[in-house]
Design a protein around this motif. Structure first.
Motif, PDB file in Angstrom:
ATOM      1  N   SER A 168       0.834  -1.194   0.000  1.00  0.00           N
ATOM      2  CA  SER A 168       0.000   0.000   0.000  1.00  0.00           C
ATOM      3  C   SER A 168       0.869   1.244   0.000  1.00  0.00           C
ATOM      4  O   SER A 168       2.009   1.230   0.426  1.00  0.00           O
ATOM      5  CB  SER A 168      -0.925   0.013   1.201  1.00  0.00           C
ATOM      6  OG  SER A 168      -0.190   0.356   2.344  1.00  0.00           O
ATOM      7  N   GLN A 186      -3.952  13.060   2.065  1.00  0.00           N
ATOM      8  CA  GLN A 186      -5.043  12.337   2.691  1.00  0.00           C
ATOM      9  C   GLN A 186      -6.362  12.895   2.236  1.00  0.00           C
ATOM     10  O   GLN A 186      -6.463  14.055   1.880  1.00  0.00           O
ATOM     11  CB  GLN A 186      -4.936  12.444   4.212  1.00  0.00           C
ATOM     12  CG  GLN A 186      -3.703  11.796   4.747  1.00  0.00           C
ATOM     13  CD  GLN A 186      -2.988  12.672   5.738  1.00  0.00           C
ATOM     14  OE1 GLN A 186      -3.403  13.787   5.998  1.00  0.00           O
ATOM     15  NE2 GLN A 186      -1.911  12.164   6.272  1.00  0.00           N
ATOM     16  N   VAL A 187      -7.337  12.031   2.266  1.00  0.00           N
ATOM     17  CA  VAL A 187      -8.653  12.428   1.804  1.00  0.00           C
ATOM     18  C   VAL A 187      -9.595  12.523   3.006  1.00  0.00           C
ATOM     19  O   VAL A 187      -9.768  11.549   3.738  1.00  0.00           O
ATOM     20  CB  VAL A 187      -9.186  11.394   0.789  1.00  0.00           C
ATOM     21  CG1 VAL A 187     -10.604  11.734   0.375  1.00  0.00           C
ATOM     22  CG2 VAL A 187      -8.260  11.327  -0.419  1.00  0.00           C
ATOM     23  N   GLY A 190      -8.945  -1.055   8.603  1.00  0.00           N
ATOM     24  CA  GLY A 190      -8.938  -0.418   7.298  1.00  0.00           C
ATOM     25  C   GLY A 190      -9.581   0.948   7.256  1.00  0.00           C
ATOM     26  O   GLY A 190      -9.729   1.533   6.187  1.00  0.00           O
ATOM     27  N   THR A 191      -9.971   1.502   8.400  1.00  0.00           N
ATOM     28  CA  THR A 191     -10.616   2.814   8.387  1.00  0.00           C
ATOM     29  C   THR A 191      -9.610   3.957   8.443  1.00  0.00           C
ATOM     30  O   THR A 191     -10.000   5.122   8.367  1.00  0.00           O
ATOM     31  CB  THR A 191     -11.602   2.979   9.562  1.00  0.00           C
ATOM     32  OG1 THR A 191     -10.965   2.567  10.772  1.00  0.00           O
ATOM     33  CG2 THR A 191     -12.857   2.160   9.348  1.00  0.00           C
ATOM     34  N   GLY A 192      -8.329   3.632   8.629  1.00  0.00           N
ATOM     35  CA  GLY A 192      -7.313   4.687   8.602  1.00  0.00           C
ATOM     36  C   GLY A 192      -6.741   5.048   9.964  1.00  0.00           C
ATOM     37  O   GLY A 192      -6.237   6.153  10.155  1.00  0.00           O
ATOM     38  N   LYS A 193      -6.776   4.100  10.909  1.00  0.00           N
ATOM     39  CA  LYS A 193      -6.304   4.414  12.260  1.00  0.00           C
ATOM     40  C   LYS A 193      -4.813   4.761  12.279  1.00  0.00           C
ATOM     41  O   LYS A 193      -4.395   5.719  12.916  1.00  0.00           O
ATOM     42  CB  LYS A 193      -6.592   3.242  13.215  1.00  0.00           C
ATOM     43  CG  LYS A 193      -8.080   2.967  13.380  1.00  0.00           C
ATOM     44  CD  LYS A 193      -8.350   1.907  14.423  1.00  0.00           C
ATOM     45  CE  LYS A 193      -7.860   0.524  14.030  1.00  0.00           C
ATOM     46  NZ  LYS A 193      -8.544  -0.012  12.820  1.00  0.00           N
ATOM     47  N   GLU A 194      -4.034   3.956  11.550  1.00  0.00           N
ATOM     48  CA  GLU A 194      -2.601   4.217  11.566  1.00  0.00           C
ATOM     49  C   GLU A 194      -2.278   5.529  10.844  1.00  0.00           C
ATOM     50  O   GLU A 194      -1.434   6.308  11.284  1.00  0.00           O
ATOM     51  CB  GLU A 194      -1.847   3.049  10.919  1.00  0.00           C
ATOM     52  CG  GLU A 194      -0.350   3.249  10.957  1.00  0.00           C
ATOM     53  CD  GLU A 194       0.440   1.972  10.714  1.00  0.00           C
ATOM     54  OE1 GLU A 194      -0.139   0.872  10.819  1.00  0.00           O
ATOM     55  OE2 GLU A 194       1.645   2.077  10.435  1.00  0.00           O
ATOM     56  N   LEU A 195      -2.992   5.768   9.759  1.00  0.00           N
ATOM     57  CA  LEU A 195      -2.791   7.020   9.022  1.00  0.00           C
ATOM     58  C   LEU A 195      -3.102   8.223   9.915  1.00  0.00           C
ATOM     59  O   LEU A 195      -2.361   9.208   9.933  1.00  0.00           O
ATOM     60  CB  LEU A 195      -3.681   7.010   7.783  1.00  0.00           C
ATOM     61  CG  LEU A 195      -3.674   8.266   6.924  1.00  0.00           C
ATOM     62  CD1 LEU A 195      -3.461   7.900   5.466  1.00  0.00           C
ATOM     63  CD2 LEU A 195      -4.950   9.053   7.087  1.00  0.00           C
ATOM     64  N   LEU A 250     -11.535   9.113  -2.510  1.00  0.00           N
ATOM     65  CA  LEU A 250     -10.491   8.138  -2.161  1.00  0.00           C
ATOM     66  C   LEU A 250     -10.129   7.299  -3.376  1.00  0.00           C
ATOM     67  O   LEU A 250      -8.951   7.039  -3.640  1.00  0.00           O
ATOM     68  CB  LEU A 250     -10.974   7.216  -1.032  1.00  0.00           C
ATOM     69  CG  LEU A 250     -10.827   7.731   0.398  1.00  0.00           C
ATOM     70  CD1 LEU A 250     -11.613   6.852   1.364  1.00  0.00           C
ATOM     71  CD2 LEU A 250      -9.365   7.808   0.820  1.00  0.00           C
ATOM     72  N   ILE A 309     -11.314   1.379   3.855  1.00  0.00           N
ATOM     73  CA  ILE A 309     -10.438   2.047   2.890  1.00  0.00           C
ATOM     74  C   ILE A 309      -9.375   1.095   2.337  1.00  0.00           C
ATOM     75  O   ILE A 309      -9.020   1.143   1.169  1.00  0.00           O
ATOM     76  CB  ILE A 309      -9.780   3.287   3.537  1.00  0.00           C
ATOM     77  CG1 ILE A 309     -10.885   4.241   4.014  1.00  0.00           C
ATOM     78  CG2 ILE A 309      -8.846   3.983   2.556  1.00  0.00           C
ATOM     79  CD1 ILE A 309     -10.374   5.471   4.721  1.00  0.00           C
ATOM     80  N   ARG A 310      -8.920   0.168   3.190  1.00  0.00           N
ATOM     81  CA  ARG A 310      -7.905  -0.770   2.701  1.00  0.00           C
ATOM     82  C   ARG A 310      -8.478  -1.609   1.563  1.00  0.00           C
ATOM     83  O   ARG A 310      -7.798  -1.870   0.568  1.00  0.00           O
ATOM     84  CB  ARG A 310      -7.402  -1.662   3.834  1.00  0.00           C
ATOM     85  CG  ARG A 310      -6.305  -2.631   3.349  1.00  0.00           C
ATOM     86  CD  ARG A 310      -5.591  -3.346   4.465  1.00  0.00           C
ATOM     87  NE  ARG A 310      -4.894  -2.430   5.342  1.00  0.00           N
ATOM     88  CZ  ARG A 310      -5.235  -2.211   6.605  1.00  0.00           C
ATOM     89  NH1 ARG A 310      -6.265  -2.851   7.112  1.00  0.00           N
ATOM     90  NH2 ARG A 310      -4.554  -1.370   7.331  1.00  0.00           N
ATOM     91  N   GLU A 321      -8.686   0.482  -1.561  1.00  0.00           N
ATOM     92  CA  GLU A 321      -7.346   0.634  -2.137  1.00  0.00           C
ATOM     93  C   GLU A 321      -6.971  -0.609  -2.946  1.00  0.00           C
ATOM     94  O   GLU A 321      -6.488  -0.499  -4.078  1.00  0.00           O
ATOM     95  CB  GLU A 321      -6.338   0.861  -0.991  1.00  0.00           C
ATOM     96  CG  GLU A 321      -4.913   1.030  -1.472  1.00  0.00           C
ATOM     97  CD  GLU A 321      -3.941   1.397  -0.349  1.00  0.00           C
ATOM     98  OE1 GLU A 321      -4.391   1.659   0.788  1.00  0.00           O
ATOM     99  OE2 GLU A 321      -2.730   1.423  -0.624  1.00  0.00           O
TER     100      GLU A 321
HETATM  101  N1  LIG Z   1      -8.098   9.581   4.841  1.00  0.00           N
HETATM  102  C1  LIG Z   1      -7.325   8.817   4.057  1.00  0.00           C
HETATM  103  N2  LIG Z   1      -6.840   9.317   2.896  1.00  0.00           N
HETATM  104  C2  LIG Z   1      -6.073   8.550   2.101  1.00  0.00           C
HETATM  105  N3  LIG Z   1      -5.728   7.279   2.362  1.00  0.00           N
HETATM  106  C3  LIG Z   1      -6.174   6.733   3.501  1.00  0.00           C
HETATM  107  C4  LIG Z   1      -6.994   7.478   4.416  1.00  0.00           C
HETATM  108  N4  LIG Z   1      -7.282   6.678   5.468  1.00  0.00           N
HETATM  109  C5  LIG Z   1      -6.682   5.500   5.244  1.00  0.00           C
HETATM  110  N5  LIG Z   1      -5.993   5.516   4.074  1.00  0.00           N
HETATM  111  C6  LIG Z   1      -5.225   4.393   3.500  1.00  0.00           C
HETATM  112  O1  LIG Z   1      -5.988   3.210   3.687  1.00  0.00           O
HETATM  113  C7  LIG Z   1      -5.160   2.123   4.099  1.00  0.00           C
HETATM  114  C8  LIG Z   1      -5.633   1.601   5.436  1.00  0.00           C
HETATM  115  O2  LIG Z   1      -5.387   2.579   6.447  1.00  0.00           O
HETATM  116  P1  LIG Z   1      -4.786   2.197   7.879  1.00  0.00           P
HETATM  117  O3  LIG Z   1      -4.433   3.455   8.568  1.00  0.00           O
HETATM  118  O4  LIG Z   1      -3.719   1.167   7.758  1.00  0.00           O
HETATM  119  O5  LIG Z   1      -6.104   1.549   8.553  1.00  0.00           O
HETATM  120  P2  LIG Z   1      -6.258   0.804   9.942  1.00  0.00           P
HETATM  121  O6  LIG Z   1      -5.004   1.066  10.752  1.00  0.00           O
HETATM  122  O7  LIG Z   1      -7.486   1.403  10.563  1.00  0.00           O
HETATM  123  O8  LIG Z   1      -6.459  -0.638   9.625  1.00  0.00           O
HETATM  124  C9  LIG Z   1      -3.743   2.670   4.149  1.00  0.00           C
HETATM  125  O9  LIG Z   1      -3.089   2.345   2.947  1.00  0.00           O
HETATM  126  C10 LIG Z   1      -3.951   4.159   4.283  1.00  0.00           C
HETATM  127  O10 LIG Z   1      -2.884   4.882   3.742  1.00  0.00           O
END
Ligand SMILES: Nc1ncnc2c1ncn2[C@@H]1O[C@H](COP(=O)(O)OP(=O)(O)O)[C@@H](O)[C@H]1O
Ligand SMILES: [Mg+2]
Length: 367
Positions: A15, A21-22, A52-57, A202, A238-239, A242
């Motif tokens: 990924s 970011q969106v 996959g909701t973007g927690k790490e991001l 996205l 989101i994952r 992607e």
């Molecule tokens: N707001 C956002 N804009 C762009 N890409 C995002 C966004 N949120 C998540 N992503 C992408 O989606 C994927 C999953 O996000 P991640 O942070 O790993 O989710 P989680 O930790 O909740 O499982 C990653 O590749 C991340 O870069």
């Protein structure tokens, strides 16, 4: 900025580490505003959301917007290690602290010193480690396994969970004191299906990033493809989006992604379904629906299911109480009471207004 991910998250290999970011949907914009408010503080943040909701991001973004942005960001998946390993990895160890500890090693806390430590899947942390973690957070110092010396640490902790920790606390799997320590601020990431305004932005974001990486020119989404993306429930959030976009770019004809290029599958349902066997019996379908609800954890699940059952039975019986009661195997009285309780049946107004005591007197008098 030093970027360390321990262990290397498998998703990072494929990924794109989002730089742009969106946050388009109103719900995401509200989240972004909240995030920008809390990021510069030193507060611990608990990030809650499905996978996959973007927690790490979001955690990385908080780090980047904080005064610690020039320090390390260390991301750790607490669920990926056994209890003894997670302890050694978190707090570090001296040489000979345990069999196989051939050299001294700094733990994640030390690695993150001066920066941010992101503890992913915090709900998976074994209870004894939770106790130790709490102590480290309170005393702001860490003692390596096999050592007596405490090392001062200056780390901001962000934690993430895809489950409701309150439930884990009630079940005795998570310490309440640690919960309050980590949850000074909480950020709740909605599932993608609840912020549909993010889906197409996205998708376009991933199309741009991946076509750049693949060396493609501009790629468009056909109207049919757009509709298909917006209509889908995105259990993998989101994952999953992607991955779907990445895959569709590899297979689509030049320049346009059509609806048939989008391979949408309900992976989670399929996966859960496999052990149950064959597939399409009513029990299997119910089980799938329930599994889905368990993952969504709406809270008042029992009530929701009961209400849904009553409503659909009542509708199926063309709003006939007697038939509904027969269909459900309930008495007519019970059926009626419950239909009233869920607002499906409006009680005769005049009768309802008679106070119960008076009502019974009337009955007695008329006997
Ligand atoms: N707001 C956002 N804009 C762009 N890409 C995002 C966004 N949120 C998540 N992503 C992408 O989606 C994927 C999953 O996000 P991640 O942070 O790993 O989710 P989680 O930790 O909740 O499982 C990653 O590749 C991340 O870069
Ligand atoms: Mg994650």
């Amino acid at each position: 900025m030093q970027l360390l991910t321990l262990p290397p998250s498998p998703s990072l290999a494929t990924s794109i580490r989002a730089t742009a970011q969106v946050f388009e949907d109103p719900r995401s914009q509200a989240l972004l505003a909240h995030l920008q408010q809390v990021a510069p503080s030193e507060a611990s943040v608990l990030i809650i959301g499905e996978t996959g909701t973007g927690k790490e991001l979001v955690a990385r973004h908080i780090h980047d917007l904080s005064g610690r942005r020039n320090g390390p960001f260390v991301a750790v998946n607490c669920g990926a290690f056994s209890e003894s390993l997670v302890e050694a990895e978190l707090f570090g160890h001296e040489k000979g602290a345990f069999t196989g500890a051939l050299a001294a090693k700094a733990g994640w806390f030390e690695e993150a010193n001066g920066g941010t430590l992101f503890l992913d899947e915090i709900g998976d942390l074994p209870l004894p480690i939770q106790v130790k973690l709490l102590r480290v957070l309170q005393e702001r110092e860490v003692v390596r396994l096999g050592s007596r010396k405490s090392l001062p640490i200056n780390v901001r902790v962000l934690a993430a969970t895809n489950v409701q920790l309150e439930k884990a606390i009630n079940a005795g799997h998570f310490r309440e004191d640690l919960y309050y320590r980590l949850n000074v601020v909480s950020l709740r990431l909605h599932p993608l299906r609840d912020r549909p305004g993010d889906i197409l932005p996205l998708a376009r974001h991933f199309i741009r990033s991946y076509s750049e990486r693949l060396g493609y020119g501009a790629v468009e989404l056909s109207a049919g493809a757009q509709a298909k993306l917006v209509d889908y429930a995105w259990p993998g959030n989101i994952r999953e989006l992607e991955n779907v976009i990445h895959h569709s770019l590899l297979t689509c004809a030049a320049g346009v992604i059509h609806a048939q290029d989008l391979r949408l599958s309900n992976l989670r349902l399929e996966r859960q379904h496999t052990p149950a066997g064959t597939g399409n019996t009513v029990e299997d379908l119910l089980q799938q629906a329930f599994s889905r609800l368990y993952e969504e954890q709406p809270g008042d699940l029992y009530e929701k299911v009961e209400q849904a059952l009553l409503r659909s039975a009542y509708q199926f019986c063309h709003y006939n109480q007697v038939h509904t009661a027969q269909l459900l195997g309930l008495s007519r009285n019970v059926t009626r009471t419950r239909l009233i309780a869920i607002g499906e049946l409006v009680v005769n107004k005049r009768r309802a207004e008679v106070p119960p005591a008076l009502d019974s007197r009337v009955v007695r008098l008329s006997i």
